[in-house]
Design an enzyme around this catalytic site. Structure first.
Site, PDB file in Angstrom:
ATOM      1  N   ASP A 209      39.197 -35.745 -11.429  1.00 46.41           N
ATOM      2  CA  ASP A 209      39.943 -35.366 -12.455  1.00 46.41           C
ATOM      3  C   ASP A 209      39.657 -33.770 -13.066  1.00 46.41           C
ATOM      4  O   ASP A 209      40.650 -33.830 -13.914  1.00 46.41           O
ATOM      5  CB  ASP A 209      39.886 -36.450 -13.727  1.00 46.41           C
ATOM      6  CG  ASP A 209      38.383 -36.548 -14.076  1.00 46.41           C
ATOM      7  OD1 ASP A 209      37.352 -36.352 -13.303  1.00 46.41           O
ATOM      8  OD2 ASP A 209      38.212 -36.452 -15.456  1.00 46.41           O
TER       9      ASP A 209
ATOM     10  N   TYR B  67      28.370 -39.216 -22.999  1.00 46.99           N
ATOM     11  CA  TYR B  67      27.681 -38.124 -22.923  1.00 46.99           C
ATOM     12  C   TYR B  67      26.991 -37.899 -24.142  1.00 46.99           C
ATOM     13  O   TYR B  67      27.631 -38.035 -25.456  1.00 46.99           O
ATOM     14  CB  TYR B  67      28.283 -36.984 -22.427  1.00 46.99           C
ATOM     15  CG  TYR B  67      28.732 -36.942 -21.009  1.00 46.99           C
ATOM     16  CD1 TYR B  67      27.909 -36.435 -19.904  1.00 46.99           C
ATOM     17  CD2 TYR B  67      30.011 -37.525 -20.573  1.00 46.99           C
ATOM     18  CE1 TYR B  67      28.574 -36.536 -18.608  1.00 46.99           C
ATOM     19  CE2 TYR B  67      30.526 -37.434 -19.071  1.00 46.99           C
ATOM     20  CZ  TYR B  67      29.635 -37.068 -18.325  1.00 46.99           C
ATOM     21  OH  TYR B  67      30.040 -37.031 -17.052  1.00 46.99           O
TER      22      TYR B  67
ATOM     23  N   LYS C  57      28.478 -44.502 -17.587  1.00 50.99           N
ATOM     24  CA  LYS C  57      28.229 -43.147 -16.827  1.00 50.99           C
ATOM     25  C   LYS C  57      27.679 -42.175 -18.151  1.00 50.99           C
ATOM     26  O   LYS C  57      28.242 -41.823 -19.054  1.00 50.99           O
ATOM     27  CB  LYS C  57      29.493 -42.363 -16.277  1.00 50.99           C
ATOM     28  CG  LYS C  57      29.173 -40.920 -15.612  1.00 50.99           C
ATOM     29  CD  LYS C  57      30.322 -40.310 -15.234  1.00 50.99           C
ATOM     30  CE  LYS C  57      30.372 -38.781 -14.970  1.00 50.99           C
ATOM     31  NZ  LYS C  57      31.517 -38.378 -13.900  1.00 50.99           N
TER      32      LYS C  57
END
Length: 265
Positions: free
Chosen positions: A25, A144, A174
């Protein structure tokens, strides 16, 4: 609660509970960089190499399906650019319904835990998980640790990020890598979700595979690795090496050797 449909679709983007996902992406974020101009060839290569799924924005879907060799497809639902005012300010680019119409097996959403945009992104991720649950669509949360004063490799911060993903209803998470298997074990133990790592900027082949080996040794579930794979001079070979560690439990040396990549001295 994981529905039958959600579980079935998770199996389309992974193998036996482990995952090799190649996000591509980055065309929004970085532009049409190496590996993304002829994205069809890259998708063909990484899926032949063993990637379980590829990931793009919804507009690239027509370029995906004929080239993914029967593997899974994930549509990403937010984005920002490196030339915009704030790269951490990810904005919505699609909906769960649009992803389904684009042929997605799952959706993904990026959240920067610790940034000024965290509150809005928590709300948006919660809305995505609620919508996805209505259709039995898995959600990959890209959670994150990023923000003022936040160490993006701190296992405590990473553990907080992955726990947030579980708390708001994601199915898979993730995050960044803490640097070694011992510290990353805390991150994995912070959630019951499968944890996969980002690849970050491209390193050497050995550095990439050692990182994958570390996450698996820590009890992680694989990778969602973009530039380290799609910008490689041989995306199929590096995907095969990564898959060898994730799916066959190969050592770093064996994965490099069996993928045909030269061992580094």
């Amino acid at each position: 609660m994981t529905t039958t449909g959600t579980q079935a679709r998770l199996e389309r983007i992974g193998t036996d509970g482990n995952y090799v996902i190649v996000p591509m992406d980055h065309g929004i974020t970085l532009g049409a960089v190496q590996g993304l101009k002829d994205i069809e060839s890259t998708i063909d290569g990484v899926t032949r190499g063993g990637a379980d799924a590829v990931l793009t924005q919804k507009g690239i879907a027509p370029r995906v399906h004929d080239h993914k060799n029967g593997q899974g497809y994930i549509v990403h639902l937010n984005a920002s650019t490196t030339i915009g005012p704030d790269e951490r300010d990810k904005r919505m680019t699609g909906t769960v319904e649009e992803a389904i119409r684009a042929g997605a097996d799952a959706v993904s959403f990026h959240i920067n835990v610790g940034s000024d945009h965290e509150p809005d992104q928590i709300t948006q991720l919660s809305e995505v998980t609620a919508a996805a649950d209505q259709f039995g669509i898995p959600v990959l949360a890209m959670a994150y640790a990023r923000g003022p004063g936040v160490d993006s490799e701190d296992p405590e911060a990473l553990g907080h990020a992955v726990r947030l993903a579980e708390e708001v209803g994601a199915d898979l998470v993730k995050t960044g890598y803490s640097g070694d298997a011992e510290s990353f074990q805390h991150v994995v133990e912070s959630t019951r979700l499968p944890v996969v790592i980002a690849g970050g900027s491209k390193g050497t082949d050995r550095e990439t595979i050692e990182m994958v080996r570390g996450v698996m040794d820590a009890g992680g579930s694989g990778v969602s690795m973009g530039r380290s794979i799609f910008q490689h001079e041989d995306p199929e070979a590096i995907a095969r090496a990564v898959s060898g560690v994730v799916h066959e439990d190969l050592s770093t040396d064996d994965a490099l050797r069996e993928s045909g990549l030269a061992l580094e001295v």
